[in-house]
Design a protein around this motif. Structure first.
Motif, PDB file in Angstrom:
ATOM      1  N   LYS A  60      46.248 -23.339  39.912  1.00  0.00           N
ATOM      2  CA  LYS A  60      45.577 -23.677  38.657  1.00  0.00           C
ATOM      3  C   LYS A  60      45.732 -25.170  38.394  1.00  0.00           C
ATOM      4  CE  LYS A  60      45.813 -19.230  36.335  1.00  0.00           C
ATOM      5  NZ  LYS A  60      44.406 -18.999  36.573  1.00  0.00           N
ATOM      6  N   THR A 180      34.380 -27.390  38.989  1.00  0.00           N
ATOM      7  CA  THR A 180      35.436 -26.703  38.241  1.00  0.00           C
ATOM      8  C   THR A 180      36.776 -26.713  38.968  1.00  0.00           C
ATOM      9  OG1 THR A 180      34.818 -24.580  39.241  1.00  0.00           O
ATOM     10  CG2 THR A 180      33.787 -25.154  37.127  1.00  0.00           C
ATOM     11  N   GLY A 199      40.305 -24.413  37.367  1.00  0.00           N
ATOM     12  CA  GLY A 199      40.620 -24.187  35.975  1.00  0.00           C
ATOM     13  C   GLY A 199      40.704 -22.713  35.712  1.00  0.00           C
TER      14      GLY A 199
END
Length: 199
Positions: A60, A180, A199
């Motif tokens: 992440k 992203t 993300g």
């Protein structure tokens, strides 16, 4: 300062073609990426500060990954990379890349880079590639930066000791879906199975 643009036919990084341009912007330092490392030698195969991220690891934004790094044949080591943010820029930011960059939206991949192995990696440069939602590459190769908004900094002179760190930014861009995520795909082990932050 001159700008070079050429078509990207999608063979790059094994990604599908999107007929997007390859864009080069003025840059005081090369935006070439890293690759493999040999820091593991000092610990009998285990790098300091945690295990090296396996190819294909998914992380992440904000997670730290220890990675092998080879900038040149004599600049090799182990680094830790933390992608701290992926920020959307404005189409106008791409003006320096010329006509073929029209319609492209830039994304700024911000990261912190740490020297885990303590080898001399001063002046090395790291670039991560942007990833679209769903995991596809952008199909766009950018070399350079957008001064004041996304500066691809090289490692400082002091980046030769364990624990040294600096912050930098990698520029990505797309004409369609948003960026992203970011990926590290340098070196044989990671070229087909990159480490990805999303993300």
């Amino acid at each position: 300062m001159g700008l070079a643009l050429s078509a990207c036919d999608g063979g790059e990084e094994g990604q599908a073609a999107q007929d997007s341009p390859t864009a080069s912007a003025p840059s005081t330092a090369s935006s070439e990426s890293p690759a493999a490392d040999d820091n593991s030698a000092d610990d009998g195969g285990t790098p300091a500060e945690g295990d090296v991220a396996a190819p294909g690891t998914e992380l992440k934004i904000g997670d730290r990954a220890v990675l092998p790094f080879e900038y040149t044949s004599d600049k090799k080591g182990t680094i830790a990379v933390t992608v701290t943010a992926i920020e959307k820029g404005a189409e106008a930011d791409m003006a320096a890349f010329g006509e073929k960059a029209k319609g492209m939206t830039p994304y700024f991949i911000r990261m912190k880079v740490e020297n885990v192995g303590g080898t001399d990696l001063s002046y090395a440069s790291l670039k991560l590639d942007g990833v679209l939602e769903g995991g596809a590459g952008t199909g766009v190769i950018l070399m350079g930066d957008i001064p004041g908004k996304c500066d691809n900094e090289t490692a400082p002179t002091e980046f030769k000791t364990k624990g040294a760190s600096y912050e930098t930014c990698a520029l990505s861009a797309t004409k369609g879906a948003p960026v992203t995520g970011a990926e590290f795909d340098e070196g044989d082990a990671y070229s087909d199975s990159p480490v990805v932050w999303a993300g």
